[in-house]
Design an enzyme around this catalytic site. Structure first.
Site, short mmCIF file in Angstrom:
data_model
loop_
_atom_site.label_atom_id
_atom_site.label_comp_id
_atom_site.label_asym_id
_atom_site.label_seq_id
_atom_site.Cartn_x
_atom_site.Cartn_y
_atom_site.Cartn_z
N LYS B 78 3.30 50.48 -39.18
CA LYS B 78 4.01 49.22 -39.45
C LYS B 78 5.13 49.47 -40.45
O LYS B 78 4.95 50.26 -41.39
CB LYS B 78 2.99 48.22 -40.01
CG LYS B 78 3.51 46.81 -40.21
CD LYS B 78 2.36 45.93 -40.72
CE LYS B 78 2.77 44.51 -41.00
NZ LYS B 78 1.66 43.69 -41.53
N SER B 153 0.91 39.55 -39.11
CA SER B 153 2.25 40.10 -39.10
C SER B 153 2.35 41.50 -38.49
O SER B 153 3.46 41.97 -38.26
CB SER B 153 2.81 40.12 -40.52
OG SER B 153 2.05 40.99 -41.35
N SER B 177 -3.35 39.74 -41.09
CA SER B 177 -2.23 40.34 -40.36
C SER B 177 -2.56 41.54 -39.49
O SER B 177 -1.73 41.96 -38.69
CB SER B 177 -1.13 40.75 -41.35
OG SER B 177 -0.46 39.61 -41.81
#
Lengths: 98, 492
Positions: B78, B153, B177
């Site tokens: 990420k 996220s 997330s």
């Protein structure tokens, strides 16, 4: 528990954000709805028993090891500078400095 | 999936890159593809004589991440986790062009374990969102239906793993997330106990809850990643000094007690989610678990506590972005004007909203009403979870109330977006390990997730329970469609 336009304008200054009049209007409404929702912690949350007590975290002093491989060189630190002058970061002058 | 078949690292990477090229135009899962360096790395690993292992570890493997198991495996990271020499944007204009001069501890450790970095994945800007729509680099779409969100996220990481454009990924989880996008994309997602995995090099959002987590096909792969990166780190003062023993007990569910907050589930979950959840509970019972009803704090209380703490910490953490030392700069005549211009133009709308909320909640006159209350409320929440987990071994809930929602459905209503995290914020507040497992599909074929929560530092027990569930079910083996129909594409 909402937020007035005046309060929002003051908070924007504290947050170093510039908001247009229109943005102040929209943000005040959006934030007002969120604040109304989270107000439950003031209405139903546990009482603040000890004045000034805000956390139970212990204070633990730590000193991260500053070994060679984790220490940044001056050049590494400056590589991402938006603007530099020689071996220094270059910044606009603060207000009132002139 | 981590090491199956007799093949080379380069062949595995090549199949992942082919898949990536095929799906990326539709999904937008990646913000940076590290193709050339990844190919060089895979070749180097192959020529080093280290071919990927032929077989996965046995279910009763004592050490799921034992030496070599991750070698040659292509993973995604990420883009709020720092990678030396590779751009790290946090999906924000604020960090355009930023190239970290150091690796996050987790990146260093997965590299030492022999993985190959495929690229950096899309996210909600700075991790602030539940759909990966609040990204300055475009929306990530759901491989099961590109008209829907991937969750957030860590939406890019979840979509990439789901679509086969990475074998596994490092994500981050503050309020859900990792787990929410895992649920929406039909993959397995694990948030470790707070402190188990170093946060050094993870760009801070809400430091008291931020945690690196994993997205993979199944719980065993999550355990392998966990074993590779967990452990003490002198560079993160909140990293726990102990090291957990990486044991996956194949009988983890036999004789275990699983708590179910029945009222919560009835109140929050959609009918199809409730049906799939009932089936998941029945599967746990068949595996020897005894289920009992429990009560947890009201979801609205948990969400409020979480959001007050998160926005307060965000406003403080993001104060560092002033256009002075790194990242973007929009120049004004003075430092103050430059900082305000840079922040106003380079932070996206949701980030500005959370900074304003946090600044307000911390300001004179409101600090006691919001922040101090939330800190105490978190203590109460921790106490309640601890009490419940003294009576049961695991807590089971759906991961989300329903399946992935339509792109654009919630972007204009921040509160409805925040409510998506109802099932996930509790374990975040209490610092507990939490695993999201695929538990079935809606009638439209959209994945649904089961969340298993355990006691603090019972991480491998939770993963073992997930492993046992996945040995008995097949939901995690389902794959999204290989091609999208014209209708799917027209809805983009």
């Amino acid at each position: 528990l909402g937020i007035s336009r005046e309060e929002l304008a003051r908070v924007a200054v504290l947050a170093k954000l510039q908001l247009s009049d229109e943005e102040v209007e929209t943000a005040a409404a959006e934030l007002g709805r969120v604040l109304e929702y989270v107000g439950i912690i003031s209405r139903e949350g546990p009482p603040i028993i000890e004045a000034g007590r805000t956390t139970t975290l212990r204070e633990v002093a730590t000193a991260p090891p500053a070994s060679e491989d984790t220490r940044l060189t001056r050049e590494d630190a400056l590589r991402n500078a938006p603007e530099r002058k020689g071996a220094y970061f270059r910044l606009p002058e603060p207000e009132g400095a002139g | 999936m981590l090491s199956r078949g007799e093949t080379s690292s380069e062949e595995i990477l090549s199949s992942v890159l082919n898949r990536l090229r095929r799906v990326e135009g539709t999904l937008n899962a990646y913000v940076y593809v590290n193709e050339d360096a990844a190919v060089r790395r895979a070749r180097a690993l192959d020529s080093d004589g280290h071919r990927p292992r032929r077989r996965r570890p046995e279910p009763d493997a004592a050490t799921p991440g034992r030496k070599g198991v991750l070698r040659g495996i292509p993973i995604a990271v990420k883009d709020n986790i720092c990678t030396r020499g590779i751009p790290t944007t946090c999906a924000s204009h604020m960090l355009e062009g930023y190239v970290p001069p150091y690796d996050a501890t987790v990146v260093k450790r997965v590299e030492e374990a022999g993985t190959v970095l495929v690229g950096k994945c899309n996210l909600d800007e700075f991790g602030m969102g539940s759909s990966t729509e609040y990204s300055a680099l475009g929306v990530t779409r759901n491989p099961w239906d590109p008209g829907r969100v991937a969750g957030g996220s860590s939406g890019g990481a979840a979509a990439a793993v789901s679509a086969g454009a990475a074998i596994a990924a490092l994500g981050t989880d503050t309020g859900g997330s990792v787990r929410l996008p895992a649920s929406f994309c039909g993959v397995t997602g694990f948030r470790p106990s707070y402190g188990c995995v170093s946060r050094y090099g993870l760009v801070a959002y809400a430091s008291s809850m931020d945690q690196v987590g994993f997205l993979a096909r199944d719980a065993l792969d999550c355990a392998a990643l966990m074993d590779a990166v967990a452990g003490p780190d002198g560079l993160d003062a909140t990293a726990h000094p102990g090291r957990l023993e990486a044991v996956l007990d194949p009988h983890a569910l036999e004789g275990s007690r699983v708590g179910v907050p029945v009222k919560w589930v009835e109140q929050l979950a959609a009918p199809e989610t409730r049906r799939a959840f009932r089936e998941a509970i029945a599967a746990l019972e068949r595996l020897g678990a005894e289920t009992r009803e429990i009560e947890l704090p009201e979801p609205s209380f948990l969400l409020s506590t979480y959001y007050v703490l998160a926005v307060c910490e965000a406003s403080s953490n993001l104060a560092r972005y002033d256009g002075a030392l790194y990242g973007a700069r929009r120049r004004g005549t003075t430092y103050e004007e430059t900082a305000a211009l840079t922040r106003s133009r380079c932070f996206g709308r949701e980030v500005r909203r959370r900074i304003l909320l946090g600044t307000f909640a911390l300001s004179a006159g409101y600090h006691d009403r919001y922040y101090s209350r939330a800190v105490l409320a978190r203590e109460a929440v921790r106490g309640e979870y601890q009490q419940v987990l003294s009576r049961v071994d695991f807590i089971a809930t759906p991961t989300a109330a329903g399946p992935a929602f339509e792109v654009g459905e919630k972007t204009d209503d921040p509160l409805s977006m925040y409510l998506e995290d109802a099932f996930t914020v509790g374990p975040s507040l209490a610092g507990l390990p939490a695993l999201s497992l695929p538990m079935g599909f809606t009638s439209e074929g959209l994945p649904l997730g089961l969340q298993l929560v355990g006691r603090r530092f019972d991480d491998y027990r939770v993963l073992a329970a997930g492993r046992a569930y996945q040995d008995a079910t097949a939901h995690h083996k389902a794959r999204p469609p290989d091609r999208w129909t014209r209708r799917d594409r027209s809805r983009q």
